[in-house]
Design an enzyme around this catalytic site. Structure first.
Site, mmCIF file in Angstrom:
data_model
loop_
_atom_site.group_PDB
_atom_site.id
_atom_site.type_symbol
_atom_site.label_atom_id
_atom_site.label_comp_id
_atom_site.label_asym_id
_atom_site.label_seq_id
_atom_site.Cartn_x
_atom_site.Cartn_y
_atom_site.Cartn_z
ATOM 1 N N LYS A 22 17.808 -12.668 -6.509
ATOM 2 C CA LYS A 22 16.563 -13.440 -6.658
ATOM 3 C C LYS A 22 15.548 -12.660 -7.485
ATOM 4 C CE LYS A 22 13.367 -13.305 -3.221
ATOM 5 N NZ LYS A 22 12.012 -12.925 -3.611
ATOM 6 N N ASN A 23 15.404 -11.360 -7.203
ATOM 7 C CA ASN A 23 14.341 -10.573 -7.850
ATOM 8 C C ASN A 23 14.699 -10.107 -9.246
ATOM 9 O OD1 ASN A 23 12.803 -11.090 -5.662
ATOM 10 N ND2 ASN A 23 12.978 -9.061 -4.752
ATOM 11 N N CYS A 116 -0.341 -12.815 0.841
ATOM 12 C CA CYS A 116 0.765 -13.434 1.581
ATOM 13 C C CYS A 116 0.867 -12.684 2.913
ATOM 14 C CB CYS A 116 2.060 -13.330 0.780
ATOM 15 S SG CYS A 116 2.758 -11.699 0.800
ATOM 16 N N ARG A 121 -1.436 -8.074 -1.842
ATOM 17 C CA ARG A 121 -0.620 -8.255 -3.045
ATOM 18 C C ARG A 121 -1.484 -8.459 -4.312
ATOM 19 N NH1 ARG A 121 4.459 -10.172 -1.341
ATOM 20 N NH2 ARG A 121 5.257 -9.512 -3.338
ATOM 21 N N ASP A 304 12.402 -3.957 1.152
ATOM 22 C CA ASP A 304 12.985 -5.258 1.477
ATOM 23 C C ASP A 304 14.138 -5.151 2.463
ATOM 24 O OD1 ASP A 304 12.547 -6.766 -1.817
ATOM 25 O OD2 ASP A 304 11.169 -6.319 -0.179
ATOM 26 N N ARG A 396 14.064 -19.209 0.832
ATOM 27 C CA ARG A 396 13.513 -18.741 -0.453
ATOM 28 C C ARG A 396 14.398 -17.648 -1.051
ATOM 29 N NH1 ARG A 396 7.373 -17.297 -0.433
ATOM 30 N NH2 ARG A 396 8.095 -16.885 -2.545
HETATM 31 C C1 EPZ Z 1 8.476 -6.998 -5.835
HETATM 32 O O1 EPZ Z 1 7.217 -7.501 -5.465
HETATM 33 C C2 EPZ Z 1 9.503 -7.859 -5.106
HETATM 34 N N1 EPZ Z 1 9.358 -9.260 -5.555
HETATM 35 C C3 EPZ Z 1 9.272 -7.745 -3.604
HETATM 36 O O2 EPZ Z 1 10.290 -8.499 -2.960
HETATM 37 C C4 EPZ Z 1 9.420 -6.284 -3.209
HETATM 38 O O3 EPZ Z 1 9.164 -6.160 -1.822
HETATM 39 C C5 EPZ Z 1 8.425 -5.441 -4.002
HETATM 40 O O4 EPZ Z 1 8.629 -5.636 -5.419
HETATM 41 C C6 EPZ Z 1 8.554 -3.951 -3.719
HETATM 42 O O5 EPZ Z 1 9.866 -3.535 -4.021
HETATM 43 C C7 EPZ Z 1 9.905 -9.615 -6.738
HETATM 44 O O6 EPZ Z 1 10.482 -8.807 -7.448
HETATM 45 C C8 EPZ Z 1 9.757 -11.061 -7.118
HETATM 46 P P1 EPZ Z 1 4.913 -4.405 -6.244
HETATM 47 P P2 EPZ Z 1 5.891 -7.014 -6.269
HETATM 48 O O7 EPZ Z 1 4.030 -4.869 -7.362
HETATM 49 O O8 EPZ Z 1 6.255 -6.706 -7.671
HETATM 50 C C9 EPZ Z 1 0.640 -2.871 -4.939
HETATM 51 C C10 EPZ Z 1 11.191 -10.013 -1.444
HETATM 52 O O9 EPZ Z 1 11.273 -9.939 -0.221
HETATM 53 N N2 EPZ Z 1 0.155 -3.483 -6.197
HETATM 54 O O10 EPZ Z 1 6.026 -3.471 -6.564
HETATM 55 O O11 EPZ Z 1 4.838 -8.021 -5.999
HETATM 56 C C11 EPZ Z 1 1.156 -3.906 -3.952
HETATM 57 O O12 EPZ Z 1 0.082 -4.423 -3.185
HETATM 58 C C12 EPZ Z 1 9.908 -9.599 -2.139
HETATM 59 O O13 EPZ Z 1 12.115 -10.380 -2.219
HETATM 60 C C13 EPZ Z 1 -1.182 -3.307 -6.554
HETATM 61 O O14 EPZ Z 1 -1.963 -2.690 -5.833
HETATM 62 O O15 EPZ Z 1 5.531 -5.682 -5.525
HETATM 63 C C14 EPZ Z 1 2.121 -3.115 -3.119
HETATM 64 O O16 EPZ Z 1 1.411 -2.406 -2.126
HETATM 65 C C15 EPZ Z 1 8.822 -9.290 -1.140
HETATM 66 N N3 EPZ Z 1 -1.616 -3.865 -7.714
HETATM 67 C C16 EPZ Z 1 2.709 -2.107 -4.118
HETATM 68 O O17 EPZ Z 1 1.809 -2.084 -5.229
HETATM 69 C C17 EPZ Z 1 -0.788 -4.560 -8.553
HETATM 70 O O18 EPZ Z 1 -1.237 -5.028 -9.624
HETATM 71 C C18 EPZ Z 1 4.083 -2.497 -4.663
HETATM 72 O O19 EPZ Z 1 3.984 -3.835 -5.077
HETATM 73 C C19 EPZ Z 1 0.563 -4.724 -8.177
HETATM 74 C C20 EPZ Z 1 1.013 -4.170 -6.998
#
Ligand code: EPZ
Length: 416
Positions: A22-23, A116, A121, A304, A396
């Protein structure tokens, strides 16, 4: 609301085919915005989020013909550069259209995703990176308005490792004028899969899979065909379910090299694991041993998989610490597990799980995608019947999960 009813206590046995990730699928589908030519994606999982992303691209004018497990995209008639709130609020990954839209059309209007269940996020790093590349960005009425004559290559440093932040800016940089370096970039295998697809489209990218990605922008990208990589989290989820139920399963069409920390932890818990080509075999006899996990960006233990290991630890021998360092609220499954008899104490981002010798079935509620997978695993080991409500979360991210689990001998059925 649909529910899942599970009669626990049966070890999982047999073979299961792993679906496309998915990701990886979600960012790669957005790459269709970067070219007017045909992008054909195969091994796409049939998931709710993939359907939502397809609809989002179609409302922009992308033609997206679906066949079983594949979609062919053609972005030569895109006339709407907007991702509306009602689509973005149900799927945060819609933010991934921002980079490609600004890069190809110089204009994008994308709703802020909002928070969420697992955390606020934010997308500030996505926005900061595009500004560094010369985009003018205004946030008005809950929307990100981004404009740029042509994005320019830039040096971008991520304060926090962000998977979709890295992916969004890698796609934006592919059509920018000049060289972009993404430093402290995410190293997740899904980032590499996107880079492989972009290179097939003519992008000049190197360093993906390390913490520094270099992109030399080109004027145009052409069409390509790309086979989506296997889903490492679906793989890990089935392996943990087999370990928790004391079963013996073989995963097909998967990859072990992208799951190393998970396989190590399962071995530590007492599972016997054999890898051969694109299959992973797991055998678990007796009760698992409790294992400590601490989530962190790849190649460390994936966030995850945190909830799934929490379920394993609930019935393991001994106690374990589960530390969540990525998201601020990713223990929503704890109170549901307690309803099944689990002994868990939470202090901030650390949970201490004391293994009990059995869980008792009960009605529980899914709160987010991976929490629902955790409750399925708990239901598979609990004595009696467990009913899981709000399983739209599960749909999802897991393709046909109850039929795959039934094939492995689980007593599981979907209820209206
Ligand atoms: C991706 O989400 C995945 N989703 C998530 O999978 C996964 O848990 C996550 O990466 C971490 O591995 C997809 O790939 C579609 P991040 P993402 O940006 O990219 C902070 C699932 O279950 N952050 O790596 O949204 C954020 O709050 C989902 O399949 C900022 O502060 O996660 C978090 O604490 C859930 N500012 C950390 O970074 C930003 O602009 C990592 O988030 C972006 C992120």
């Amino acid at each position: 609301m649909q529910k899942l009813a599970i009669q626990g206590g049966k070890p999982l046995r047999g073979e299961v085919r792993i679906s496309g990730a998915k990701n990886a699928a979600l960012p790669i589908m957005c790459a269709s915005l970067l070219t007017a030519e045909t992008l054909r994606l195969t091994n796409l999982p049939e998931l709710h989020d993939v359907g939502t992303m397809r609809k989002l691209l179609q409302q922009m004018g992308v033609v997206a013909e679906a066949a079983t497990g594949e979609i062919t995209f053609k972005g030569d008639k895109i006339d709407n550069w907007e991702a509306p709130y009602d689509m973005v609020k149900t799927m945060r990954a819609a933010i991934l259209v921002l980079g490609p839209l600004v890069a190809r059309f110089g204009d994008a209007k994308v709703s802020l995703p909002g928070g969420c269940a697992i955390g606020s996020r934010p997308v500030d790093l996505h926005i900061k990176g595009l500004q560094a590349m010369g985009a003018e960005i205004a946030i008005e009425h809950g929307y990100i308005h981004a404009k740029a004559k042509r994005l320019k290559g830039a040096r971008i440093f991520f304060d926090i490792v962000s998977v979709t932040g890295t992916e969004n800016l890698m796609m934006a940089a592919a059509l920018a004028d000049g060289v972009t370096t993404l430093e402290n970039a995410a190293r997740e295998p899904e980032v590499v899969d996107l880079a492989n697809c972009l290179r097939a489209m003519g992008a000049k990218i190197s360093g993906d899979g390390t913490d520094t990605v270099t992109v030399t922008g080109v004027d145009k990208l052409h069409g390509a065909t790309h086979h989506i990589m296997p889903d490492r989290i679906e793989s890990g989820t089935f392996l943990v379910a087999a370990a928790a139920t004391g079963g013996s399963i073989t995963l097909r069409e998967t990859r072990a090299d992208i799951l190393e920390t998970v396989l190590e932890k399962l071995t530590e818990a007492g599972a016997k694991i054999k890898v051969a080509g694109d299959t992973i075999h797991l055998e678990m006899s007796g009760r698992p041993k409790a294992v400590n996990v601490r989530t962190a960006p790849h190649p460390a233990f994936p966030t995850d998989m945190q909830a799934q290991f929490m379920a394993l630890n609930c019935i393991a021998e001994g106690s374990a610490m589960v530390v969540e360092t990525i998201f601020e609220n990713r223990f929503m499954h704890v109170q549901e597990l307690r309803r099944l008899g689990a002994m868990i104490d939470v202090e901030g981002n650390t949970s201490v799980v004391k293994g009990v010798d059995h869980l008792e079935g009960a009605t529980v509620m899914a709160t987010d995608l991976r929490a629902s997978a955790c409750l399925v695993i708990a239901g598979l080991v609990a004595q009696g019947e467990t009913v899981i409500d709000r399983i739209y979360h599960l749909d999802r991210g897991y393709e046909h999960i109850e039929s795959k689990l039934s094939q492995l001998g689980a007593n599981i059925r979907r209820m209206k």
